[in-house]
Design a protein around this motif. Structure first.
Motif, mmCIF file in Angstrom:
data_model
loop_
_atom_site.group_PDB
_atom_site.id
_atom_site.type_symbol
_atom_site.label_atom_id
_atom_site.label_comp_id
_atom_site.label_asym_id
_atom_site.label_seq_id
_atom_site.Cartn_x
_atom_site.Cartn_y
_atom_site.Cartn_z
ATOM 1 N N VAL A 134 37.225 54.146 48.197
ATOM 2 C CA VAL A 134 36.287 55.320 48.152
ATOM 3 C C VAL A 134 37.160 55.600 49.567
ATOM 4 C CG1 VAL A 134 33.966 55.755 49.521
ATOM 5 C CG2 VAL A 134 34.051 54.640 47.174
ATOM 6 N N TYR A 135 37.182 56.853 50.034
ATOM 7 C CA TYR A 135 37.805 56.804 51.344
ATOM 8 C C TYR A 135 36.716 56.711 52.320
ATOM 9 C CZ TYR A 135 40.215 59.396 54.624
ATOM 10 O OH TYR A 135 40.928 59.741 56.467
ATOM 11 N N PHE A 136 36.692 56.379 53.416
ATOM 12 C CA PHE A 136 35.709 56.169 54.226
ATOM 13 C C PHE A 136 35.437 57.097 54.889
ATOM 14 C CE2 PHE A 136 34.384 51.719 53.297
ATOM 15 C CZ PHE A 136 33.400 52.199 52.762
ATOM 16 N N GLY A 137 36.657 57.972 55.070
ATOM 17 C CA GLY A 137 37.010 58.980 56.293
ATOM 18 C C GLY A 137 36.280 60.262 55.546
ATOM 19 N N ASP A 138 35.682 60.682 54.105
ATOM 20 C CA ASP A 138 35.346 62.176 54.126
ATOM 21 C C ASP A 138 34.579 60.927 52.670
ATOM 22 O OD1 ASP A 138 37.276 61.366 51.720
ATOM 23 O OD2 ASP A 138 38.276 63.058 52.771
ATOM 24 N N GLY A 139 34.253 60.044 52.344
ATOM 25 C CA GLY A 139 33.984 59.696 50.834
ATOM 26 C C GLY A 139 33.667 60.253 50.475
ATOM 27 N N SER A 140 34.990 60.476 49.705
ATOM 28 C CA SER A 140 36.212 60.674 47.999
ATOM 29 C C SER A 140 36.260 59.521 47.569
ATOM 30 C CB SER A 140 37.712 61.399 48.722
ATOM 31 O OG SER A 140 37.234 62.208 49.887
ATOM 32 N N GLN A 141 35.844 59.731 46.421
ATOM 33 C CA GLN A 141 36.540 58.601 45.218
ATOM 34 C C GLN A 141 37.339 59.422 44.071
ATOM 35 O OE1 GLN A 141 32.313 57.485 43.228
ATOM 36 N NE2 GLN A 141 32.006 55.715 44.448
ATOM 37 N N LEU A 142 38.371 58.464 44.315
ATOM 38 C CA LEU A 142 38.980 58.857 44.181
ATOM 39 C C LEU A 142 39.889 57.659 42.687
ATOM 40 C CD1 LEU A 142 41.088 60.985 46.267
ATOM 41 C CD2 LEU A 142 40.312 61.889 44.523
ATOM 42 N N SER A 143 40.987 57.580 42.002
ATOM 43 C CA SER A 143 40.659 56.171 41.217
ATOM 44 C C SER A 143 42.733 55.907 41.684
ATOM 45 C CB SER A 143 41.278 56.834 39.589
ATOM 46 O OG SER A 143 41.498 57.608 39.357
ATOM 47 N N TYR A 144 43.438 54.658 41.785
ATOM 48 C CA TYR A 144 44.478 54.576 42.477
ATOM 49 C C TYR A 144 45.121 52.978 41.142
ATOM 50 C CZ TYR A 144 47.882 54.579 46.282
ATOM 51 O OH TYR A 144 49.016 54.352 47.271
ATOM 52 N N GLY A 145 46.127 54.052 41.358
ATOM 53 C CA GLY A 145 47.109 52.602 40.672
ATOM 54 C C GLY A 145 47.117 51.405 41.041
ATOM 55 N N LYS A 146 46.610 49.898 40.282
ATOM 56 C CA LYS A 146 46.182 49.019 40.319
ATOM 57 C C LYS A 146 46.882 48.100 40.809
ATOM 58 C CE LYS A 146 42.756 48.342 36.074
ATOM 59 N NZ LYS A 146 43.006 47.683 34.757
ATOM 60 N N THR A 147 48.367 48.691 40.953
ATOM 61 C CA THR A 147 49.362 47.800 42.260
ATOM 62 C C THR A 147 49.867 47.823 42.690
ATOM 63 O OG1 THR A 147 51.086 49.046 41.255
ATOM 64 C CG2 THR A 147 50.803 47.365 39.359
ATOM 65 N N ASN A 148 48.523 49.169 43.719
ATOM 66 C CA ASN A 148 48.447 49.478 44.787
ATOM 67 C C ASN A 148 47.321 48.560 45.613
ATOM 68 O OD1 ASN A 148 50.360 51.833 44.762
ATOM 69 N ND2 ASN A 148 48.694 52.161 43.531
ATOM 70 N N GLU A 149 48.165 48.398 46.827
ATOM 71 C CA GLU A 149 47.275 47.483 48.290
ATOM 72 C C GLU A 149 46.148 48.320 48.203
ATOM 73 O OE1 GLU A 149 49.568 45.102 50.011
ATOM 74 O OE2 GLU A 149 50.140 43.493 48.791
ATOM 75 N N LEU A 150 44.932 48.594 48.455
ATOM 76 C CA LEU A 150 44.515 49.045 49.793
ATOM 77 C C LEU A 150 43.319 47.977 50.089
ATOM 78 C CD1 LEU A 150 42.874 51.762 47.006
ATOM 79 C CD2 LEU A 150 44.575 51.946 49.091
ATOM 80 N N ARG A 151 42.405 48.072 51.482
ATOM 81 C CA ARG A 151 41.450 47.213 52.040
ATOM 82 C C ARG A 151 40.685 47.014 51.582
ATOM 83 N NH1 ARG A 151 42.067 51.739 55.345
ATOM 84 N NH2 ARG A 151 43.502 50.899 57.726
ATOM 85 N N VAL A 152 40.037 45.763 51.134
ATOM 86 C CA VAL A 152 39.618 45.428 50.414
ATOM 87 C C VAL A 152 37.903 44.547 51.576
ATOM 88 C CG1 VAL A 152 38.088 43.155 49.536
ATOM 89 C CG2 VAL A 152 40.016 43.937 48.895
ATOM 90 N N ARG A 153 36.358 44.893 50.950
ATOM 91 C CA ARG A 153 35.991 45.179 51.818
ATOM 92 C C ARG A 153 34.601 44.388 51.144
ATOM 93 N NH1 ARG A 153 34.965 47.724 57.098
ATOM 94 N NH2 ARG A 153 32.851 45.838 57.456
ATOM 95 N N PRO A 154 34.358 43.208 51.734
ATOM 96 C CA PRO A 154 33.116 42.346 50.635
ATOM 97 C C PRO A 154 31.489 42.434 50.833
ATOM 98 C CG PRO A 154 33.559 40.891 51.737
ATOM 99 C CD PRO A 154 35.321 42.425 52.642
ATOM 100 N N VAL A 155 30.926 43.083 49.818
ATOM 101 C CA VAL A 155 29.389 42.617 50.461
ATOM 102 C C VAL A 155 28.658 41.877 49.418
ATOM 103 C CG1 VAL A 155 29.699 45.488 50.332
ATOM 104 C CG2 VAL A 155 28.897 44.007 47.939
ATOM 105 N N ARG A 156 27.858 41.605 49.877
ATOM 106 C CA ARG A 156 26.651 40.984 49.630
ATOM 107 C C ARG A 156 25.303 41.322 49.476
ATOM 108 N NH1 ARG A 156 23.413 37.618 52.414
ATOM 109 N NH2 ARG A 156 22.407 36.152 50.971
ATOM 110 N N ARG A 157 24.475 40.434 48.760
ATOM 111 C CA ARG A 157 22.801 41.270 48.518
ATOM 112 C C ARG A 157 21.758 40.462 48.827
ATOM 113 N NH1 ARG A 157 22.860 42.660 42.284
ATOM 114 N NH2 ARG A 157 25.013 44.661 42.065
ATOM 115 N N PHE A 158 20.437 40.902 50.055
ATOM 116 C CA PHE A 158 20.058 40.346 50.295
ATOM 117 C C PHE A 158 18.695 41.626 49.353
ATOM 118 C CE2 PHE A 158 16.292 40.633 52.928
ATOM 119 C CZ PHE A 158 16.105 38.769 53.543
ATOM 120 N N ILE A 159 17.546 40.490 49.029
ATOM 121 C CA ILE A 159 16.951 41.381 48.113
ATOM 122 C C ILE A 159 15.791 40.441 48.557
ATOM 123 C CG2 ILE A 159 16.076 41.125 45.677
ATOM 124 C CD1 ILE A 159 18.070 40.428 44.553
#
Length: 159
Positions: A134-159
């Motif tokens: 996801v591109y947080f600038g405009d919400g675009s969802q695309l696919s990208y080659g798995k060998t490329n490096e992108l940011r990682v933002r982990p999440v957790r759940r609170f129920i």
């Protein structure tokens, strides 16, 4: 004997650090496919990582359940740097972070629109060679080659 009182949980405003929960409150993920809804806590950016295993089908095919995807990737024994980084993240005593699925990232974008930027990996595989981001600038969802490096933002759940 009196019934024990339930402790009240104060949910912060979206986009604000949730004290003791390991990150900022990113909103509520609605119930889907019979699963219960939950609150999303977005951890800090961990850096840029490859998704991993280019050319291999992975067990991370859910578009909505990043926790299941991340566990499937970790348990597969393959090399999945983005999922591993998210899975190993700890904050405020919590060690239950994961790489969010495409739908979870989109929900975060909807809720935090304008407060984040950059391209962020999801845990959702698109094909043997591509994964969703996801591109947080405009919400675009695309696919990208798995060998490329992108940011990682982990999440957790609170129920």
């Amino acid at each position: 004997m009196q019934a024990a009182e339930k402790s009240q949980v104060t949910i912060p405003e979206i986009g604000v650090v949730w004290p003791g929960q390991g990150g900022i409150y990113a909103g509520f993920m609605p119930a889907r496919n019979g699963a219960e809804g939950y609150h999303l806590i977005l951890g800090e950016e961990l850096g840029r990582f490859e998704w991993g295993q280019y050319g291999d089908e992975s067990p991370a095919t859910s578009l909505i359940d990043g926790r299941a995807n991340t566990l499937a990737l970790i348990e597969s024994g393959g090399q999945y740097p983005a999922a591993t980084a998210a899975h190993e993240h700890e904050a405020d005593g919590h060690a239950d972070f994961y790489l969010p699925a495409a739908a979870e990232l989109y929900e975060i974008w909807l809720n935090l629109n304008g407060k984040l930027s950059g391209w962020v990996w999801s845990s959702s595989q698109r094909s043997a060679s591509y994964a969703f981001y996801v591109y947080f600038g405009d919400g675009s969802q695309l696919s990208y080659g798995k060998t490329n490096e992108l940011r990682v933002r982990p999440v957790r759940r609170f129920i």
